[in-house]
Design a protein around this motif. Sequence first.
Motif, short mmCIF file in Angstrom:
data_model
loop_
_atom_site.label_atom_id
_atom_site.label_comp_id
_atom_site.label_asym_id
_atom_site.label_seq_id
_atom_site.Cartn_x
_atom_site.Cartn_y
_atom_site.Cartn_z
N GLY A 147 0.82 -1.20 0.00
CA GLY A 147 0.00 0.00 0.00
C GLY A 147 0.85 1.24 0.00
O GLY A 147 2.05 1.21 0.26
N ARG A 148 0.20 2.32 -0.33
CA ARG A 148 0.86 3.62 -0.31
C ARG A 148 0.00 4.55 0.52
O ARG A 148 -1.17 4.29 0.74
CB ARG A 148 1.06 4.14 -1.72
CG ARG A 148 -0.22 4.23 -2.53
CD ARG A 148 0.02 4.74 -3.93
NE ARG A 148 1.11 4.00 -4.53
CZ ARG A 148 1.49 4.11 -5.78
NH1 ARG A 148 0.88 4.94 -6.57
NH2 ARG A 148 2.47 3.42 -6.26
N PRO A 149 0.59 5.64 0.98
CA PRO A 149 -0.19 6.57 1.80
C PRO A 149 -1.38 7.14 1.03
O PRO A 149 -1.21 7.72 -0.04
CB PRO A 149 0.82 7.67 2.15
CG PRO A 149 2.15 7.03 1.99
CD PRO A 149 1.99 6.04 0.88
N ALA A 150 -2.57 6.95 1.57
CA ALA A 150 -3.78 7.51 0.99
C ALA A 150 -3.92 8.96 1.45
O ALA A 150 -3.43 9.32 2.52
CB ALA A 150 -4.99 6.70 1.43
N PRO A 151 -4.58 9.80 0.66
CA PRO A 151 -4.73 11.22 1.05
C PRO A 151 -5.32 11.42 2.44
O PRO A 151 -4.99 12.40 3.12
CB PRO A 151 -5.63 11.80 -0.03
CG PRO A 151 -5.43 10.91 -1.22
CD PRO A 151 -5.18 9.53 -0.65
N THR A 152 -6.17 10.50 2.89
CA THR A 152 -6.81 10.65 4.20
C THR A 152 -6.04 9.97 5.33
O THR A 152 -6.43 10.09 6.49
CB THR A 152 -8.24 10.11 4.16
OG1 THR A 152 -8.19 8.74 3.73
CG2 THR A 152 -9.11 10.93 3.22
#
Length: 196
Positions: A147-152
């Motif tokens: 995974g990658r950092p989600a905006p939230t």
Amino acid sequence: MPLHVPPAPAPALRSVLVALDSPTAVREARTPSLRTAQGDVTPELPLPLHVLDRIAPDGVAATRLAGWRFLIRCGDRAVAAAETRLTPDGWAFSHFFEGPYIASTERALRQAESTAQPFQARLLSIPGLYMLTLWLHGDSTSDGTTGRPAPTDLLVPLAPAPPGIAAHRAHRVAELLPLLTLRVTPAAPPLLGSPA
């Protein structure tokens, strides 16, 4: 408790337990507090350690799993940390260490436990800024390795944080990444003949 800590791979945990039982590994570690610990030491709170290698022009952060970090507890406090890494033969112990990020990680995790939204705890290292953050990932059911950092998602910079970035203050990824992009992007060299 809305904060979820994913389970570490069993071989990663075993490698840390073996290192803790090895007088040579503990004696050679640059961790005076671990060498002088009185009583049992146990690895706790395994956190997947991701590295932010670059931020794409569109603001998407590319991360990779670099290892698992365990806090090493003696009595009522963490005295050191142990890191594991993935090798061609599987998960292996890498090293013990101590320093300000140990207490800072514990503090950030305590703060995160009071959030109303469920999060998965991870660490995100930003080598270009010498910065480490507690990454509160919104998908608390993930195994923690992808995974990658989600905006939230939230990023909580650990102390010591780079100048101008407040430690232990949660920032949404959508707010912090643009600031980090400006800091990580190297400045263009001056043109020849122009004032420097």
